[in-house]
Design an enzyme around this catalytic site. Structure first.
Site, PDB file in Angstrom:
ATOM      1  N   SER A  55      69.386  24.708  40.920  1.00  0.00           N
ATOM      2  CA  SER A  55      69.426  26.114  41.056  1.00  0.00           C
ATOM      3  C   SER A  55      70.481  26.768  41.913  1.00  0.00           C
ATOM      4  O   SER A  55      70.624  27.868  41.591  1.00  0.00           O
ATOM      5  CB  SER A  55      67.962  26.397  41.218  1.00  0.00           C
ATOM      6  OG  SER A  55      67.847  26.234  42.769  1.00  0.00           O
ATOM      7  N   LYS A 164      66.831  29.171  47.607  1.00  0.00           N
ATOM      8  CA  LYS A 164      67.277  30.350  46.972  1.00  0.00           C
ATOM      9  C   LYS A 164      67.902  31.483  47.811  1.00  0.00           C
ATOM     10  O   LYS A 164      67.932  31.052  49.110  1.00  0.00           O
ATOM     11  CB  LYS A 164      66.131  31.136  46.262  1.00  0.00           C
ATOM     12  CG  LYS A 164      65.301  30.173  45.323  1.00  0.00           C
ATOM     13  CD  LYS A 164      65.811  29.895  44.102  1.00  0.00           C
ATOM     14  CE  LYS A 164      64.818  28.970  43.293  1.00  0.00           C
ATOM     15  NZ  LYS A 164      65.550  28.347  42.027  1.00  0.00           N
TER      16      LYS A 164
END
EC number: 3.4.21.89
Length: 571
Positions: A55, A164
């Site tokens: 990600s 993230k």
């Protein structure tokens, strides 16, 4: 010998060399002390986490294979699809729930540098993801800052951690428009350091394919009498003498023109594919060609009198039409269309991901270029030009005057000008970017001017340039090395093109750099990461590994060995 008062000389200790300690004992004691120090450090300060998914690629890697392109020999990471069952049970793994595709499908990659397709990776060994050292107490006294990478717990599974990048802070209204982040209706620009941390390679000239009949150079000259030449991977030029603001005119720049630069231009040449539209004029459709095609990539518009194509027109399509028609005017237009169709806007492709045929790709206008520059004579002017399809900026470096300036095309004055050290014969590192609707310029890592902000975009979307960057020279002798072009992350929409969310006073909005596959605040039912779920700030990628070959008794095995090239601080 004078001794301290009260100590009998006969009983005083002898001041001599300490007794010899064996090497094995020294090493053992050192390892014990180091182990205790590491354990204490990890217990009270930091903790290690292993990334399994992609990600945050390519800045942070999950399970992947290290691939070398057979055409340009550029090395890159290609993500490996992992079953949820394989990773969810392993405490301490950083998850992202971004696994897509068929795990058992044939493994193929696309080179992010030269675009070579169908690079087989089945035989390559799998590497573990990046291992992060996470500072557990970083956010006890302050909140995460925008653009920082964070590790946090999955609210529904406390044993599972995500990694993230923070884009929205408590109390803010977050929106995604045209791939950019808006906070409280204002575009959020980034520093050059933050841009570097998120930059994704488009072209590395040091890895331009050689002896590849399909490849066409991306860096080309603008005029037939150009003085630019190549010396291996280096561009060199001996530009004719001219003044700092020579009489040679450039109508675009008004009454006080810059010199007539000899430009070296980057064109985004691609091998195949694409969804861009290319057109060439054609007055009439040939009778020998049959009816004008209504389907397929090549079409003819009777009203506009033009031939068009979607994506690259390959040799197979050209050969098919050559068999259908012998009209010389049509064939000349067809070949012109085929050649032009290889130039395309830059889009949000990821070499890390598997091919996303059929998925939407988005045009990326935000670019960064870097190179090393040498002035061999100490005079003349070097320039760089960057164009996002809406505005064009020219940065000029006057080596004789020791001055740098920025000019917008169509303006007759510099927007910014400053004195700068431009030494003769020495290498200076040049970086310039047009990202987040602002221009940044740096020499040797230091920005020259305050960011030059663009005005808000008009309602209509201007055509995207296929030749967005140029490097020019006038009146001097220059060398260009280590020439690279990067693009910015384009935050793709997951539902609507505009995403609007308001954060509460203890909430953060997070996104993954690998935007097409990352499952993050755009997708979750509850998009917020609460302050209580923060784990810490990843500081460094440590203890990375790669697969080394070991041949023993006629058999080849892969073993994990350290990969120190991947040790780095996290931006």
């Amino acid at each position: 010998m004078t001794l301290p008062t009260g100590i009998d000389e006969q009983t005083a200790p002898t001041l001599s060399a300490p007794p010899h300690v064996g090497f094995v004992r020294q090493v053992s004691e050192s390892l014990v002390v180091l182990t205790i120090a590491v354990l204490a450090f990890r217990l009270f300060v930091a903790e290690g986490y292993l990334i399994s998914t992609g990600s945050m690629a390519p800045s942070l890697l999950g399970y992947h294979k290290q691939v070398e392109c057979p055409a340009c020999h550029y090395q890159f990471a290609s993500g490996v699809l992992v079953d949820d069952d394989e990773t969810d049970t392993q405490t301490g793994k950083v998850q992202a729930q971004d696994l897509q595709g068929d795990v058992d499908a044939p493994a193929e990659s696309v080179c992010p540098n030269c675009g070579l397709h169908h690079i087989a990776t089945n035989a390559l060994p799998r590497n573990e993801g990046d291992q992060l050292m996470v500072h557990k107490h970083a956010y006890e006294f302050r909140d995460p800052r925008r653009w920082e990478v964070i590790v946090f717990k999955n609210p529904s599974d406390p044993l599972q951690a995500y990694v993230k990048r923070v884009v929205g802070l408590p109390g803010e209204v977050v929106a995604i428009r045209d791939g950019d982040i808006y906070i409280n209706d204002l575009l959020q620009p980034r520093s050059l350091e933050a841009q570097r941390g998120m930059a994704i390679l488009v072209d590395d000239h040091d890895h331009e394919p050689k002896d590849d009949p399909e490849w066409h150079p991306r860096w080309i000259v603008n005029r037939p009498d150009s003085g630019w030449q190549t010396n291996g991977r280096t561009f060199v030029i001996d530009a004719p003498p001219t003044g700092s603001r020579a009489a040679a005119s450039d109508d675009e720049l008004g009454p006080q023109p810059l010199p007539d630069f000899d430009w070296l231009t980057f064109r985004h040449w691609i091998r195949s594919g694409g969804r861009h539209v290319t057109t060439v004029p054609l007055s009439n459709w040939p009778r020998s060609g049959g009816f004008p095609p209504a389907v397929g990539s090549v079409k003819y518009d009777l009203d506009l009198r033009q031939l068009s194509a979607i994506g690259v027109v390959d040799d197979e399509q050209v050969a098919m039409w050559e068999q259908r028609s012998n009209d010389p005017v049509f064939l000349r237009a067809l070949r012109q269309l085929a050649a032009a169709s290889h130039e395309a806007p830059i889009v949000d492709e990821y070499g890390y991901n598997k091919s996303r045929d059929g998925d939407a790709t988005f045009i990326v206008r935000d670019l960064l270029c870097s190179f090393d520059l040498v002035s061999r004579t100490g005079n003349g002017i070097a320039a760089v030009s960057i164009d996002d399809g809406e505005d064009r900026y020219i940065v000029h470096l006057d080596f004789a005057r020791g001055v740098a300036g920025v000019r917008e095309s169509g303006q007759n004055r510099d927007l910014q000008e400053t004195v700068v050290d431009l030494p003769r014969g020495e290498t200076v590192s040049v970086e310039f970017s047009l990202i987040d609707r602002q221009l940044l310029v740096a020499i040797d890592g230091k920005t020259l001017f305050a960011p030059i902000a663009k005005s808000d975009r008009q309602s209509h979307e201007p055509p995207a340039p296929t030749r967005p960057i140029s490097i020019g020279a006038a009146g001097g002798s220059f060398e260009i090395r280590a020439l690279k072009v990067f693009r910015d992350v384009y935050y793709t929409p997951k539902s609507d093109n505009t995403l609007l969310r308001r954060m509460k006073d203890d909430e953060f909005f997070v996104l993954g750099d690998n935007s097409p596959v990352s499952v993050d605040s755009r997708c979750w039912d509850d998009p917020a990461v609460k302050r209580q779920n923060l784990v810490g700030k990843p500081v460094v990628v440590h203890l990375p590994s790669q697969q080394g070959k070991l041949s023993l008794f006629g058999e080849t095995r892969f073993v994990r060995i350290p990969d120190f090239s991947r040790v780095r601080y996290i931006r």
